[in-house]
Design an enzyme around this catalytic site. Structure first.
Site, PDB file in Angstrom:
ATOM      1  N   ASP A  26     -44.281 -17.870 -31.295  1.00 54.96           N
ATOM      2  CA  ASP A  26     -44.227 -17.904 -32.530  1.00 54.96           C
ATOM      3  C   ASP A  26     -43.405 -19.337 -32.901  1.00 54.96           C
ATOM      4  O   ASP A  26     -42.567 -19.556 -32.060  1.00 54.96           O
ATOM      5  CB  ASP A  26     -43.632 -16.981 -33.311  1.00 54.96           C
ATOM      6  CG  ASP A  26     -43.890 -17.349 -35.016  1.00 54.96           C
ATOM      7  OD1 ASP A  26     -45.020 -17.373 -35.681  1.00 54.96           O
ATOM      8  OD2 ASP A  26     -42.630 -17.802 -35.788  1.00 54.96           O
ATOM      9  N   GLU A  28     -41.751 -22.076 -35.440  1.00 53.78           N
ATOM     10  CA  GLU A  28     -41.195 -22.333 -36.841  1.00 53.78           C
ATOM     11  C   GLU A  28     -41.294 -24.146 -37.025  1.00 53.78           C
ATOM     12  O   GLU A  28     -41.202 -24.747 -36.084  1.00 53.78           O
ATOM     13  CB  GLU A  28     -39.879 -22.134 -37.356  1.00 53.78           C
ATOM     14  CG  GLU A  28     -39.449 -20.599 -37.372  1.00 53.78           C
ATOM     15  CD  GLU A  28     -40.513 -19.725 -38.144  1.00 53.78           C
ATOM     16  OE1 GLU A  28     -40.646 -20.244 -39.276  1.00 53.78           O
ATOM     17  OE2 GLU A  28     -40.723 -18.722 -37.692  1.00 53.78           O
ATOM     18  N   HIS A 164     -39.396 -14.621 -39.996  1.00 55.09           N
ATOM     19  CA  HIS A 164     -39.520 -16.177 -40.405  1.00 55.09           C
ATOM     20  C   HIS A 164     -38.626 -17.015 -39.564  1.00 55.09           C
ATOM     21  O   HIS A 164     -38.355 -17.995 -39.676  1.00 55.09           O
ATOM     22  CB  HIS A 164     -39.179 -16.660 -41.723  1.00 55.09           C
ATOM     23  CG  HIS A 164     -40.432 -16.183 -42.915  1.00 55.09           C
ATOM     24  ND1 HIS A 164     -41.644 -16.342 -42.638  1.00 55.09           N
ATOM     25  CD2 HIS A 164     -40.249 -15.095 -43.850  1.00 55.09           C
ATOM     26  CE1 HIS A 164     -42.295 -15.810 -43.535  1.00 55.09           C
ATOM     27  NE2 HIS A 164     -41.470 -14.895 -44.374  1.00 55.09           N
ATOM     28  N   ASP A 169     -40.300 -13.171 -35.257  1.00 58.87           N
ATOM     29  CA  ASP A 169     -41.642 -13.084 -35.590  1.00 58.87           C
ATOM     30  C   ASP A 169     -42.432 -12.817 -34.342  1.00 58.87           C
ATOM     31  O   ASP A 169     -43.494 -11.867 -34.278  1.00 58.87           O
ATOM     32  CB  ASP A 169     -42.374 -14.336 -36.108  1.00 58.87           C
ATOM     33  CG  ASP A 169     -41.904 -14.145 -37.715  1.00 58.87           C
ATOM     34  OD1 ASP A 169     -41.176 -13.348 -38.215  1.00 58.87           O
ATOM     35  OD2 ASP A 169     -42.297 -15.435 -38.390  1.00 58.87           O
TER      36      ASP A 169
END
Ligand SMILES: [Zn+2]
Length: 499
Positions: A26, A28, A164, A169
Site C-alpha cells: 500500500d 500513501e 490510512h 492498510d
C-alpha cells in the site's frame, strides 16, 4: 502422464496462485492522481507459501507539499517527510523486494500506476503481475455492492490499528486475504484469482514489453501490421487496459485473433478525455480505413426526411412552393428527402433521420406508415389519387378518402416521426468542450454538431477563430456529440465561444 481417474492432482496450478511469492503493498500519496501525485509512504508485506515472512515500510519525501486535506486523512505531515529519503533513494531497495513477485493491493491499479511512475522518474523500470483485492472481492462476493477497504474489514471482521497508513492498510489487506483463504473453498478462491490474473500474451510480432509502454490514460490506439498497414483503430478511457483486452487469452473474438497474429507495432495518442478520444477515433477510422474496423460508410449517400408540422413557426417558403408538396397548408405536407450535403447544420429541427441511403430512408418511412396506419399517398410513397390500396385493405385510416382529416393525419405523422427527430444544436453557436486529464487540458471546438478542431491554448484558439472554418456536417460526429452531450457525464465543461 497418468490420467487414470482418481490420480488427478486436486492442486491445479491456479490454487497455488496465492502460494507463490506475494508482496502486499500500500502507498500513501499527495493526492489521487497516479500521473501527477507523489508517494509519501510505502508499506509492504512479503508473503511466501501463504505465510508472512517480513514487513517493510518507509516514509518518502515527495519533493512537494502535501495538501492539508491529505495530511488530515493520513496523518502524514510535511514535517514528517522532510527528512525522509526520496523515492529515487529507496527505489533500488524497493525494486529488489518487488521483483518477480505478484503484487497484491487494494485498488491495485492506483498503487501500481503510482509505483511505475515513481520508478520511471527514478530511471528504473518496474512491471509486474498485479492482483487487485477490490476486483477479487467483487468476483468472490458479487451480491455485495461495497468493496472499499472499510466495508470489507467490517464485513470480514478484520481490524486495523493504523488505517490510512501504508503498512497499516497493507496489513489489513493481508488479514483479509488470509481470512478468505480460511473461509472459502480453495477451488472458488483459486478460480477467482486465476480469472483475474489471466495475463494477456504479448502477440508474437510485438517486442517484449510493448504493452507495458501503453499508458493508463484516455486516447486512441492504432495497431499496425506488416508494412505498417493500419489494422485497427480503437479508443478507450484506459488505453492500456483496452489494448491488453485485445490479447487477453481466450480469443473468442475472431477479429482479435487476427489482430494478435498480424500486429507489429502499437501507436497511441493520449487525449484529455473521452470526447477527444471518440472524435479522434472517428477521424482516424475515416482517414486510414483500417483493415479490421467496420467498413466505412459511404457518407455521400446520407439523407434525412425534412418535414414540418402544420402551423409550426418558421415554415420555409421554399418548401411551400415545391410542386410535389401536395398539401402544405394542412397536416404539414409531404416529407421530402434531403441529402446530407444539402443539410444546414443550423437547421436540424425539422429533420428526421439520418439514413445511410435513399432506400433505407424509404424503407423507414414505409415501416412507419404500416405501423401507424398512415396513408402512403399522403406520405408521397405512392402516386395517384385516393383512396390508396392500403385503405382498401384497412391499413390506412383514410386521409386519402376523406375519412381522416389531413390535420389529424399530420398530427399522427408527427408522432410517428418523433423518435427519428434530429436534435437541434443546443447552444447559441460555436462552443468549446473542455476536458482535462493526464495529457493536460484540451478544448474541443464544435459548431452546430460539427467538429472544428482541438486546441490547447488561448493563442491557438484565437488563431482558429481567425481562420473562420466552415462546419461540415458528418454523421459520426453528430452521433458522437448528441450522445455525449445528452449523457450525464460531469467531467467536462462547455464554454460558449464567440463566432
Ligand atoms: Zn390512404
Amino acid at each position: 502422464m497418468n490420467l487414470e481417474p482418481g490420480t488427478w492432482n486436486s492442486t491445479s496450478p491456479s490454487s497455488l496462485l496465492l502460494d507463490q511469492p506475494l508482496v502486499i503493498l500500500d502507498v500513501e500519496t499527495t493526492g489521487a492522481h497516479p500521473a501527477y501525485d507523489r508517494i509519501t509512504e510505502v508499506g509492504l508485506i512479503e508473503v511466501e507459501r501463504g505465510r508472512c515472512i517480513g514487513e517493510w515500510s518507509t516514509l518518502v519525501n515527495p519533493g512537494e507539499s502535501i495538501p492539508p486535506a491529505i495530511q488530515g486523512l493520513t496523518g502524514i505531515t510535511n514535517e514528517m517527510v522532510a527528512l525522509a529519503p526520496s523515492f529515487a533513494e529507496i527505489a533500488p531497495r524497493l525494486l529488489a523486494r518487488l521483483e518477480g513477485k505478484l503484487l497484491v493491493a487494494h485498488n491495485a491499479r492506483f498503487d501500481y500506476g503510482l509505483l511505475r511512475n515513481e520508478f520511471r522518474r527514478a530511471g528504473l523500470r518496474y512491471s509486474s503481475r498485479v492482483l487487485c483485492t477490490v476486483k477479487l472481492s467483487r468476483r468472490l462476493f458479487p451480491a455485495e455492492t461495497r468493496h472499499n477497504l472499510d466495508a470489507l474489514m467490517a464485513r470480514h471482521d478484520v481490524a486495523c490499528d493504523a488505517r490510512h497508513r501504508a503498512l497499516g492498510d497493507a496489513r489489513a489487506v493481508w488479514l483479509l486475504v488470509s481470512q478468505w483463504r480460511r473461509e472459502l473453498y480453495p477451488a472458488v478462491l483459486a478460480a477467482a484469482v486465476e480469472r483475474l490474473l489471466k495475463a494477456p500474451a504479448v502477440p508474437a510480432g510485438l517486442p517484449e514489453g510493448a504493452l507495458d509502454e501503453v499508458p493508463e490514460a484516455p486516447g486512441v490506439y492504432l495497431f499496425h501490421g506488416e508494412n505498417d498497414v493500419a489494422l485497427y483503430v480503437g479508443k478507450s478511457i484506459n488505453l492500456r487496459a483496452r489494448v491488453m483486452a485485445h490479447f487477453a487469452g481466450d480469443h473468442r473474438d475472431s477479429r482479435d485473433m487476427k489482430i494478435a497474429q498480424q500486429v507489429k507495432r502499437i501507436d497511441w495518442i493520449e487525449t484529455a478525455g473521452e470526447l477527444g478520444a471518440l472524435i479522434e477515433e472517428a477521424r482516424l477510422v475515416k482517414a486510414l480505413a483500417p483493415v479490421h474496423n467496420r467498413r466505412l460508410r459511404r457518407t455521400n449517400e446520407l439523407c434525412a426526411w425534412r418535414w414540418r408540422a402544420e402551423g409550426e413557426k418558421g415554415a420555409r417558403p421554399a418548401d411551400k412552393t415545391k410542386s410535389h408538396s401536395r398539401d402544405s397548408a394542412l397536416g404539414g405536407g409531404t416529407p421530402r428527402l434531403v441529402s446530407a450535403r444539402e443539410l444546414d447544420p443550423a437547421q436540424l429541427g425539422d429533420l428526421y433521420g439520418l439514413f445511410r441511403s435513399r432506400s433505407a430512408a424509404l424503407e423507414a418511412l414505409r415501416g412507419l406508415a404500416a405501423e401507424h396506419e398512415l396513408c402512403p399517398i399522403m406520405l408521397g410513397l405512392e402516386k395517384g389519387r385516393g383512396p390508396c390500396f392500403a385503405y382498401q385493405i384497412k391499413r390506412c385510416r383514410g386521409a386519402c378518402a376523406g375519412k381522416e382529416s389531413r390535420a389529424v393525419h399530420g398530427l399522427r405523422l408527427g408522432q410517428a416521426l418523433a423518435r427519428l427527430k434530429m436534435r437541434p444544436w443546443p447552444f447559441k453557436g460555436r462552443v468549446g468542450v473542455r476536458e482535462a486529464g493526464d495529457a493536460g487540458e484540451q478544448l474541443i471546438v464544435l459548431d452546430r454538431w460539427c467538429y472544428l478542431g482541438t486546441v490547447r491554448s488561448e493563442a491557438e484558439l484565437h488563431e482558429w477563430t481567425e481562420r473562420r472554418l466552415q462546419p461540415v456536417f458528418d454523421l459520426d460526429t453528430y452521433r458522437i456529440l448528441s450522445r455525449f452531450l445528452s449523457s450525464s457525464r460531469q467531467n467536462y465543461t462547455v464554454v460558449e465561444l464567440a463566432t
